[in-house]
Motif scaffolding. Structure first.
Motif, PDB file in Angstrom:
ATOM      1  N   GLN A 119       0.852  -1.186   0.000  1.00  0.00           N
ATOM      2  CA  GLN A 119       0.000   0.000   0.000  1.00  0.00           C
ATOM      3  C   GLN A 119       0.893   1.243   0.000  1.00  0.00           C
ATOM      4  OE1 GLN A 119      -3.627  -0.639   0.125  1.00  0.00           O
ATOM      5  NE2 GLN A 119      -2.659  -2.594  -0.379  1.00  0.00           N
ATOM      6  N   SER A 120       0.898   1.967  -1.110  1.00  0.00           N
ATOM      7  CA  SER A 120       1.710   3.180  -1.207  1.00  0.00           C
ATOM      8  C   SER A 120       0.840   4.409  -0.980  1.00  0.00           C
ATOM      9  CB  SER A 120       2.367   3.274  -2.585  1.00  0.00           C
ATOM     10  OG  SER A 120       1.417   3.692  -3.559  1.00  0.00           O
ATOM     11  N   GLU A 121       1.485   5.571  -0.910  1.00  0.00           N
ATOM     12  CA  GLU A 121       0.741   6.830  -0.748  1.00  0.00           C
ATOM     13  C   GLU A 121      -0.129   7.110  -1.967  1.00  0.00           C
ATOM     14  OE1 GLU A 121       4.981   7.543   0.980  1.00  0.00           O
ATOM     15  OE2 GLU A 121       4.102   6.585  -0.801  1.00  0.00           O
ATOM     16  N   ASP A 122       0.289   6.610  -3.133  1.00  0.00           N
ATOM     17  CA  ASP A 122      -0.421   6.917  -4.379  1.00  0.00           C
ATOM     18  C   ASP A 122      -1.642   6.039  -4.597  1.00  0.00           C
ATOM     19  OD1 ASP A 122       1.577   8.807  -5.004  1.00  0.00           O
ATOM     20  OD2 ASP A 122       2.840   7.238  -5.879  1.00  0.00           O
ATOM     21  N   ASP A 123      -1.517   4.744  -4.294  1.00  0.00           N
ATOM     22  CA  ASP A 123      -2.612   3.835  -4.631  1.00  0.00           C
ATOM     23  C   ASP A 123      -3.061   2.959  -3.462  1.00  0.00           C
ATOM     24  OD1 ASP A 123      -0.473   2.111  -4.403  1.00  0.00           O
ATOM     25  OD2 ASP A 123      -0.383   1.592  -6.525  1.00  0.00           O
ATOM     26  N   GLY A 124      -2.616   3.284  -2.257  1.00  0.00           N
ATOM     27  CA  GLY A 124      -3.028   2.507  -1.093  1.00  0.00           C
ATOM     28  C   GLY A 124      -4.516   2.641  -0.818  1.00  0.00           C
ATOM     29  N   GLU A 125      -5.102   1.545  -0.365  1.00  0.00           N
ATOM     30  CA  GLU A 125      -6.536   1.524  -0.060  1.00  0.00           C
ATOM     31  C   GLU A 125      -6.735   1.657   1.444  1.00  0.00           C
ATOM     32  OE1 GLU A 125      -8.458  -1.833  -2.297  1.00  0.00           O
ATOM     33  OE2 GLU A 125      -6.350  -2.173  -2.853  1.00  0.00           O
ATOM     34  N   LEU A 126      -7.529   2.641   1.835  1.00  0.00           N
ATOM     35  CA  LEU A 126      -7.778   2.836   3.251  1.00  0.00           C
ATOM     36  C   LEU A 126      -8.686   1.725   3.776  1.00  0.00           C
ATOM     37  CD1 LEU A 126      -8.226   6.712   3.511  1.00  0.00           C
ATOM     38  CD2 LEU A 126      -6.139   5.334   3.371  1.00  0.00           C
ATOM     39  N   GLY A 127      -8.466   1.380   5.048  1.00  0.00           N
ATOM     40  CA  GLY A 127      -9.203   0.276   5.634  1.00  0.00           C
ATOM     41  C   GLY A 127     -10.452   0.733   6.360  1.00  0.00           C
ATOM     42  N   SER A 128     -10.894  -0.095   7.309  1.00  0.00           N
ATOM     43  CA  SER A 128     -12.076   0.222   8.111  1.00  0.00           C
ATOM     44  C   SER A 128     -11.816  -0.226   9.536  1.00  0.00           C
ATOM     45  CB  SER A 128     -13.319  -0.482   7.555  1.00  0.00           C
ATOM     46  OG  SER A 128     -13.127  -1.890   7.556  1.00  0.00           O
ATOM     47  N   GLY A 129     -12.658   0.225  10.452  1.00  0.00           N
ATOM     48  CA  GLY A 129     -12.495  -0.119  11.853  1.00  0.00           C
ATOM     49  C   GLY A 129     -12.016   1.062  12.672  1.00  0.00           C
TER      50      GLY A 129
END
Length: 315
Positions: A119-129
């Motif tokens: 997960q990079s700054e450009d294409d990382g997917e944010l999670g949940s919780g």
């Protein structure tokens, strides 16, 4: 030559104490924002006066997440990050000569549980919780601060590793980053994989945190959130193998998930801290040419254990 001035907020923990010492060693004047310092939270005018004329602000303030996530602790974790960040924004807005840069702590835990790719700054997917929502709110408080002319960077830190000082050792098993619990488990024969062992472990040596802060301060072209992590990521099985190897311990019994969850209740922490797969890619630092002092886990572990042995013999 004019002495460079850095303001450290929330510098009472493991990372903050290390940064304080290293800034002093590098010739910086360090001003502190803390409960027992001259400038305290809640005195926005005093904070503004302390910040005025400084070159760099590094904010690390926030309650430790190594606790049970009951409602009281969750509220304090949330408030200790968002409210201090918002107050710093108000204090900076009142400065005549604000610092050029404001680096605010965040966390690589903002990304989803990832075992498939980095997960990079450009294409990382944010999670949940809960942990992710805290991170999002923390970064939102930074983004919403009205600080014209101040570059703001959220430091998305992966797990920070470093040697435990004597003070850290007295503070309990969490002192000195995350190394002590792994060492203790390994020495009791419990240094095998945790749960499936496939969860990724992104980490960074605390010295490289310091060096990355200096690097970012020098490189004005870098903007937005920045991932602070080593370029080498390992899974939990490999992590524990390398810890055992560094300690010269030949074997370790695996710890099943149910036992981790039970143990977390006993020591009043959350199993997420070892069960979530954190695969954080430091793409911005790498593309800008940052050079890690400890790019591999084996070199970092050896340096940490050597420093701790040196600390023991110097007592």
């Amino acid at each position: 030559m004019t002495e460079k001035v850095v303001v450290l907020a929330g510098a009472s923990g493991f990372i903050g104490k290390f940064l304080h010492r290293r800034f002093v060693e590098e010739g910086w004047q360090v001003r502190l924002i803390a409960r027992n310092a001259t400038a305290r939270w809640g005195d926005t005018a005093g904070l503004s006066q302390l910040l005025d004329g400084s070159e760099l602000l590094v904010n690390l303030a926030g309650k430790s997440v190594s606790c049970r996530y009951n409602e009281a602790n969750k509220a304090e974790i949330f408030a200790s990050r968002t409210e201090t960040t918002s107050e710093l924004g108000r204090a900076l807005a009142a400065c005549t000569h604000p610092p050029r840069d404001w680096f605010n702590a965040s966390t690589g835990t903002i990304y989803r549980h990832a075992e498939d790719h980095a997960q990079s700054e450009d294409d990382g997917e944010l999670g949940s919780g809960f942990s992710v929502e805290v991170a999002k709110a923390w970064e939102a408080a930074l983004a919403q601060a009205d600080t014209s002319g101040v570059r703001k960077i959220a430091l998305r830190m992966s797990i920070v590793m470093g040697p435990a000082t004597r003070t850290d050792r007295r503070s309990g098993p969490g002192g000195g980053g995350v190394m002590r619990p792994f060492q203790i488990l390994s020495r009791f024969g419990l240094g095998g994989r945790m749960a499936k062992g496939t969860q990724k472990y992104s980490w960074i040596h605390v010295e490289d945190v310091f060096q990355a802060i200096l690097f970012l301060h020098q490189h004005r072209e870098i903007t937005g959130p920045v991932n602070l992590a080593s370029p080498e990521v390992v899974d939990n099985t490999e992590l524990m193998r390398q810890v055992r190897s560094a300690l010269r311990i030949p074997f370790g019994i695996p710890t099943p998930r149910w036992l981790l969850e039970f143990g977390a209740v006993v020591i009043r922490t959350e199993p997420e801290l070892v069960l979530k797969s954190r695969w954080v890619e430091p793409r911005k630092l790498a593309q800008a040419g940052f050079q890690w002092k400890y790019p591999t886990l084996s070199t970092a572990l050896q340096a940490i254990l050597t420093a701790q042995d040196s600390s023991k013999t110097s007592r």
